[in-house]
Design a protein around this motif. Structure first.
Motif, PDB file in Angstrom:
ATOM      1  N   ALA A  57       0.829  -1.214   0.000  1.00 51.87           N
ATOM      2  CA  ALA A  57       0.000   0.000   0.000  1.00 51.87           C
ATOM      3  C   ALA A  57       0.854   1.251   0.000  1.00 51.87           C
ATOM      4  CB  ALA A  57      -0.931  -0.017   1.210  1.00 51.87           C
ATOM      5  N   LEU A  58       1.918   1.276   0.816  1.00 51.22           N
ATOM      6  CA  LEU A  58       2.777   2.455   0.902  1.00 51.22           C
ATOM      7  C   LEU A  58       3.530   2.702  -0.395  1.00 51.22           C
ATOM      8  CD1 LEU A  58       4.201   2.115   4.537  1.00 51.22           C
ATOM      9  CD2 LEU A  58       2.514   3.769   3.723  1.00 51.22           C
TER      10      LEU A  58
ATOM     11  N   LEU B  51      -7.103   4.016  -4.436  1.00 50.85           N
ATOM     12  CA  LEU B  51      -6.136   3.217  -3.689  1.00 50.85           C
ATOM     13  C   LEU B  51      -6.804   1.990  -3.070  1.00 50.85           C
ATOM     14  CD1 LEU B  51      -3.183   3.063  -2.730  1.00 50.85           C
ATOM     15  CD2 LEU B  51      -3.842   4.394  -0.717  1.00 50.85           C
ATOM     16  N   ALA B  52      -8.007   2.183  -2.559  1.00 50.09           N
ATOM     17  CA  ALA B  52      -8.717   1.074  -1.911  1.00 50.09           C
ATOM     18  C   ALA B  52      -9.043  -0.039  -2.901  1.00 50.09           C
ATOM     19  CB  ALA B  52      -9.986   1.587  -1.252  1.00 50.09           C
ATOM     20  N   SER B  53      -9.106   0.284  -4.200  1.00 45.93           N
ATOM     21  CA  SER B  53      -9.378  -0.755  -5.196  1.00 45.93           C
ATOM     22  C   SER B  53      -8.164  -1.643  -5.438  1.00 45.93           C
ATOM     23  CB  SER B  53      -9.819  -0.117  -6.509  1.00 45.93           C
ATOM     24  OG  SER B  53      -8.731   0.554  -7.145  1.00 45.93           O
ATOM     25  N   LEU B  54      -7.008  -1.243  -4.925  1.00 42.74           N
ATOM     26  CA  LEU B  54      -5.768  -1.983  -5.179  1.00 42.74           C
ATOM     27  C   LEU B  54      -5.175  -2.630  -3.931  1.00 42.74           C
ATOM     28  CD1 LEU B  54      -4.062   0.630  -7.530  1.00 42.74           C
ATOM     29  CD2 LEU B  54      -5.126  -1.520  -8.219  1.00 42.74           C
ATOM     30  N   VAL B  55      -5.659  -2.252  -2.737  1.00 43.49           N
ATOM     31  CA  VAL B  55      -5.089  -2.793  -1.495  1.00 43.49           C
ATOM     32  C   VAL B  55      -6.220  -3.186  -0.547  1.00 43.49           C
ATOM     33  CG1 VAL B  55      -3.025  -1.383  -1.693  1.00 43.49           C
ATOM     34  CG2 VAL B  55      -4.955  -0.533  -0.391  1.00 43.49           C
ATOM     35  N   ARG B  56      -5.852  -3.945   0.465  1.00 46.57           N
ATOM     36  CA  ARG B  56      -6.836  -4.358   1.466  1.00 46.57           C
ATOM     37  C   ARG B  56      -7.215  -3.178   2.355  1.00 46.57           C
ATOM     38  NH1 ARG B  56      -3.530  -7.707   4.493  1.00 46.57           N
ATOM     39  NH2 ARG B  56      -5.111  -7.445   6.120  1.00 46.57           N
ATOM     40  N   GLU B  57      -8.495  -3.081   2.676  1.00 46.77           N
ATOM     41  CA  GLU B  57      -8.974  -1.988   3.518  1.00 46.77           C
ATOM     42  C   GLU B  57      -8.342  -2.041   4.901  1.00 46.77           C
ATOM     43  OE1 GLU B  57     -13.225  -0.249   5.244  1.00 46.77           O
ATOM     44  OE2 GLU B  57     -13.206  -1.722   3.604  1.00 46.77           O
ATOM     45  N   GLU B  58      -8.119  -3.270   5.421  1.00 42.77           N
ATOM     46  CA  GLU B  58      -7.517  -3.408   6.749  1.00 42.77           C
ATOM     47  C   GLU B  58      -6.113  -2.816   6.776  1.00 42.77           C
ATOM     48  OE1 GLU B  58      -8.689  -5.840   4.944  1.00 42.77           O
ATOM     49  OE2 GLU B  58     -10.534  -6.480   5.964  1.00 42.77           O
ATOM     50  N   ALA B  59      -5.385  -2.953   5.681  1.00 39.67           N
ATOM     51  CA  ALA B  59      -4.030  -2.401   5.626  1.00 39.67           C
ATOM     52  C   ALA B  59      -4.064  -0.883   5.720  1.00 39.67           C
ATOM     53  CB  ALA B  59      -3.333  -2.841   4.340  1.00 39.67           C
ATOM     54  N   LEU B  60      -5.008  -0.250   5.024  1.00 38.79           N
ATOM     55  CA  LEU B  60      -5.119   1.205   5.090  1.00 38.79           C
ATOM     56  C   LEU B  60      -5.500   1.653   6.495  1.00 38.79           C
ATOM     57  CD1 LEU B  60      -6.916   2.025   1.715  1.00 38.79           C
ATOM     58  CD2 LEU B  60      -4.490   2.209   2.262  1.00 38.79           C
ATOM     59  N   ASP B  61      -6.408   0.928   7.139  1.00 35.87           N
ATOM     60  CA  ASP B  61      -6.794   1.277   8.511  1.00 35.87           C
ATOM     61  C   ASP B  61      -5.586   1.216   9.438  1.00 35.87           C
ATOM     62  OD1 ASP B  61      -9.387   1.663   7.764  1.00 35.87           O
ATOM     63  OD2 ASP B  61     -10.066  -0.337   8.356  1.00 35.87           O
ATOM     64  N   ASP B  62      -4.792   0.153   9.323  1.00 31.59           N
ATOM     65  CA  ASP B  62      -3.612  -0.001  10.180  1.00 31.59           C
ATOM     66  C   ASP B  62      -2.608   1.121   9.931  1.00 31.59           C
ATOM     67  OD1 ASP B  62      -4.739  -2.281  11.177  1.00 31.59           O
ATOM     68  OD2 ASP B  62      -3.528  -3.667   9.981  1.00 31.59           O
TER      69      ASP B  62
END
Length: 860
Positions: free
Chosen positions: A252-253, A267-278
């Motif tokens: 994600a980064l 961005l959310a279409s390419l990575v897991r939502e949990e990763a962005l939350d963390d």
């Protein structure tokens, strides 16, 4: 400058800047009768330890015993690990906490305990601090990261003081003190943006920049050369703050590093939502509103630099292909989307069409992103699409100081098989390059004549006519060109004529109308983004009309917004506005630094703005008394002039008289000023004419009648002050000169106010009025107290009637309406002392009370 800084000194002894309020608050929390201590809370690198050092130094000077310890990851699992140095070696008792407290209480002096990185303390140490604070055994100061080990302040034991990043002003001051010299505006902005106000990152950027030679001093001014590159300790610090990353977090980064700011949905279409939350919880990303969108940014700009540096090439290309595909899937509806898709496809190694490259290049040019526009144009050229991007590529090359290459490229494209419409579009671009890049008005006109053929669509015929008007605005009579801006053209071309109309009004010195015209066409066009060209004209109109503070504020706002776009030619004119304002205030050193920054550094082919920038440098050096630099800059400005740029050239002519005055030849200076005024009048450039006539008056010529005539069309306060100054000098009227000084002072033009007072002082003395001479001299001395490096023929610092700094401060407060008691309270002194100061002031100035004092000293 005192030479190159020692890197070891830069790393160890970093100046203490700003944080004044925080320092006083923490000192109060540590010394107040009812206080127990303080906690400095903030992210890594914001200066918690540096502020603590300053607090400790102050406390130790009071005789307080300070015991300082440092918590670390290694000591966090050891009971009393961080505090071991201040405790007995053997705590093996049934009550180790009690033993530790007993040992601390054995100290003879009042005790202060300071703990760095308290978020890493072990539980036993936290318990010890709890006990010490609750029972008042010692005052405690801790530093901590936010959100960790919050017991000490959430339980009400310590007063919490959040510590944030430095402001831009604090960052600039820190840089100047650390480097022992000024830093150019663009480099200061680059370092502030790169560090995001984090003092630790700023320090390491400076240290690594000096070590690599990226940050170095040229002509006494520090500049950063090239891009910011991470390495050594700086890279280690950034990596430490990123910490250990799980694969999904790094993915994600890295995507964000190649796309920020990017829409959250994309961005959310390419990575897991949990990763962005963390990542958001850890502060490694920021989710922020941007208009009607929500975008994601990295938690710090340097994170992106590190992630791009450490990302393998194939993975980086894969990221950018994924971003391009995801954005294309949304329909790419926004204006900047084509630029992003084209860039990601180029960097990702994806196939890309000439049409996409051409459309993206046009968008990049419209957005004034010169570097990207050039890259996209070159990509299109390599793909065989020169005829599609020629009109953009020509402008890019011209503004990139390659007008010869632009002419060769455009001539080559126009020699091929083209439709009449394509030929006319390219011809318009080629004509402007010939006119504004190469300074050849005849060749420019010939190209327009060649492509202006019968049968063209109406909007193209209108565009060619608009180009003629734009070019005429640099070499024709202002009034004639102004009239031509009212001709009817296609609606979408009206903005170009109105912008040219505003420029004509600026040349004519009709400054109020400049603002009105710009406001009118901005409202008509409903521009979604500010028109930088219009804003620059507004800056100059405000400055030349005497609205110095407003002009400065607007120029600084524009500069902060566009610092990374300064390759765009016209943006450097902002330095001219800022330098002019500094000159008017008598801030010579600042004005000279800004003028140096805004002038071209290399003797490459000059562009139209270069003559103005070099003239500004010459004039600024002249008022600073640097005759050598003034003459060198004037010679370069003269060389940069072109017949096609006659109106621009008048600025050089006006400056010539200032340079001659700097050398001491006032007769030649006066003659040059009058010649410049005549040249300006012939072209209708009344704004520069007024300045030239004012210079001539300062150098001994009676220009009052001509200036008075100009005020019939120029109704701004600065021209009115020029006229009053010239009239008072011609009439040898000291009282009128003092009134003129007040007018200049109200505008902020304290340089000319001081000159008027110097002339008034001389006239009073010649008439034997010692009292009036002393009063005018005192006003001049007060104004010149804030001057820096200014020397003009009219100013003389010898024999002035000086008030001491404290007397000047008392006088200023007295004229503001405060009573003697209120002045005493504000200055932390006694009323009797204020009485004595005022008595001395009245004696020096020959006045009998506050009313006369206010009259003598003018506006406070």
């Amino acid at each position: 400058m005192r030479g190159e800084p020692d890197l070891g000194t830069l790393r160890v002894v970093w100046p203490f800047v700003g944080r004044v309020r925080e320092l006083e608050d923490v000192m109060s929390a540590l010394t107040g009768a009812d206080e127990k201590g303080a906690a400095l809370v903030g992210p890594a690198g914001v200066g918690k330890t540096r502020l603590t050092d300053e607090v400790v130094a102050r406390l130790e000077r009071t005789g307080l015993a300070v015991r300082r310890c440092y918590a670390t990851v290694a000591t966090s699992a050891i009971p009393f690990g961080a505090m071991a140095a201040m405790l007995p070696t053997d705590l093996r008792t049934a009550n180790p906490l009690g033993r530790a407290v007993e040992h601390l209480l054995s100290e003879q002096l009042p005790l202060m305990i300071v703990v760095d990185d308290a978020h890493l303390l072990d539980d036993a140490s936290i318990a010890l601090l709890h006990h010490v604070i609750r029972h008042g055994h010692a005052r405690v100061l801790v530093t901590s990261r936010p959100g960790e080990r919050t017991e000490l302040w959430q339980d009400g034991l310590l007063r919490r003081y959040p510590l944030g990043d430095l402001s831009r002003a604090e960052s600039d001051l820190l840089l100047e003190r650390a480097l022992d010299g000024p830093v150019d505006t663009r480099s200061a902005t680059l370092l502030w943006s790169g560090s995001a106000g984090n003092p630790l990152y700023l320090r390491e950027l400076v240290v690594s920049g000096c070590a690599m030679g990226a940050l170095r001093a040229d002509d006494g001014i520090w500049s950063w050369h090239g891009a910011i590159e991470l390495g050594g300790r700086l890279a280690e610090l950034v990596q430490s703050n990123l910490g250990r990353l799980e694969p999904s977090h790094r993915h994600a980064l890295e995507l964000l590093a190649y796309s920020e700011p990017v829409e959250l949905d994309l961005l959310a279409s390419l990575v897991r939502e949990e990763a962005l939350d963390d990542l958001e919880t850890r502060g490694l990303i920021r989710v922020v509103p941007s208009g009607r969108r929500v975008v994601v940014r990295l938690g710090h700009p340097l994170y992106g630099s590190l992630l791009r540096t450490t990302c393998p090439t194939l993975r980086a290309q894969s990221h950018q292909r994924a971003l391009a595909a995801a954005l294309e899937a949304t329909g790419a509806r926004r204006r900047e989307d084509l630029m992003r898709i084209a860039t990601w496809r180029l960097d990702g190694g994806s196939p890309i069409s000439v049409n996409l490259l051409a459309a993206a290049a046009e968008q990049a040019w419209a957005a004034q992103d010169v570097a990207l526009a050039e890259r996209l144009c070159r990509g299109a050229v390599e793909a065989g699409g020169l005829n599609r991007v020629g009109h953009v590529f020509g402008q890019v090359l011209m503004h990139g100081r390659a007008p010869d290459q632009a002419e060769a490229t455009l001539a080559d494209v126009m020699s091929g098989p083209l439709s009449a419409e394509d030929l006319s579009r390219l011809g318009a671009t080629r004509s402007m390059n010939l006119h504004f890049g190469l300074g050849d008005a005849d060749a420019a006109a010939a190209v327009l004549d060649h492509v202006d053929v019968p049968g063209l669509p109406a909007d193209l015929r209108d565009w060619l006519q608009v180009v003629r008007v734009i070019e005429a605005a640099q070499h024709g009579h202002v009034a004639t060109v102004l009239e031509s801006t009212y001709q009817p053209v296609a609606p979408h071309l009206t903005v170009h004529l109105r912008r040219t109309r505003a420029l004509c009004l600026l040349h004519a010195g009709r400054y109020r109308e400049v603002a009105e015209e710009i406001a009118a066409y901005e409202a008509l066009e409903d521009l979604s983004e500010p028109d930088d060209g219009a804003l620059r004209m507004r800056c100059f109109a405000l400055a030349f009309a005497g609205n110095l503070a407003e002009a400065e504020a607007l120029a600084l706002t524009m500069h902060d917004r566009t610092f990374d776009e300064l390759a765009f030619t016209g943006a450097t004119s902002l330095f001219g506005v800022l330098s002019f304002c500094a000159r008017m205030r008598g801030h010579g050193s600042q004005a000279l630094r800004l003028a140096r920054e805004g002038s071209p550094k290399t003797p490459s082919r000059p562009l139209i703005f270069d003559a103005i920038a070099l003239a500004n440098l010459a004039g600024t050096a002249a008022i600073c008394g640097d005759a050598t630099l003034a003459q060198e800059a004037l010679a370069r400005a003269e060389k940069a002039r072109r017949p096609a740029w006659r109106l621009t050239g008048t600025t050089v002519s006006v400056t010539r008289s200032q340079v001659l005055a700097c050398t001491g030849d006032l007769r030649a200076a006066a003659d040059a000023a009058m010649a410049a005024a005549d040249e300006c009048a012939e072209l209708g450039v009344h704004g520069n004419e007024a300045m030239a006539l004012h210079n001539a008056a300062r150098f001994g010529v009676d220009t009052s009648q001509r200036l008075t005539a100009l005020t019939s069309t120029m109704d701004d306060p600065m021209t009115a002050a020029y006229t009053a100054h010239a009239t008072a000098l011609a009439d040898a009227a000291p009282t009128a000169l003092e009134a003129t000084a007040t007018a200049f002072q109200r505008l902020g033009a304290t340089l000319y106010a001081a000159e008027a007072l110097a002339a008034a002082t001389g006239l009073h003395r010649a008439r034997g009025d010692a009292r009036a001479a002393s009063q005018a001299s005192a006003r001049q001395a007060l104004l010149m107290r804030d001057f820096d490096g200014v020397r003009t023929p009219a100013l003389c610092a010898d024999g002035l009637t000086h008030l001491t700094r404290r007397q000047a401060e008392v006088a200023r407060l007295a004229t503001s309406g405060l009573t003697n008691q209120q002045i005493a309270e504000q200055l932390h002194t006694s009323k009797r002392t204020v009485d004595n100061h005022l008595h001395a002031i009245y004696g020096i100035l020959g006045v009998t009370g506050r009313d006369e004092l206010r009259t003598v000293l003018g506006p406070s």
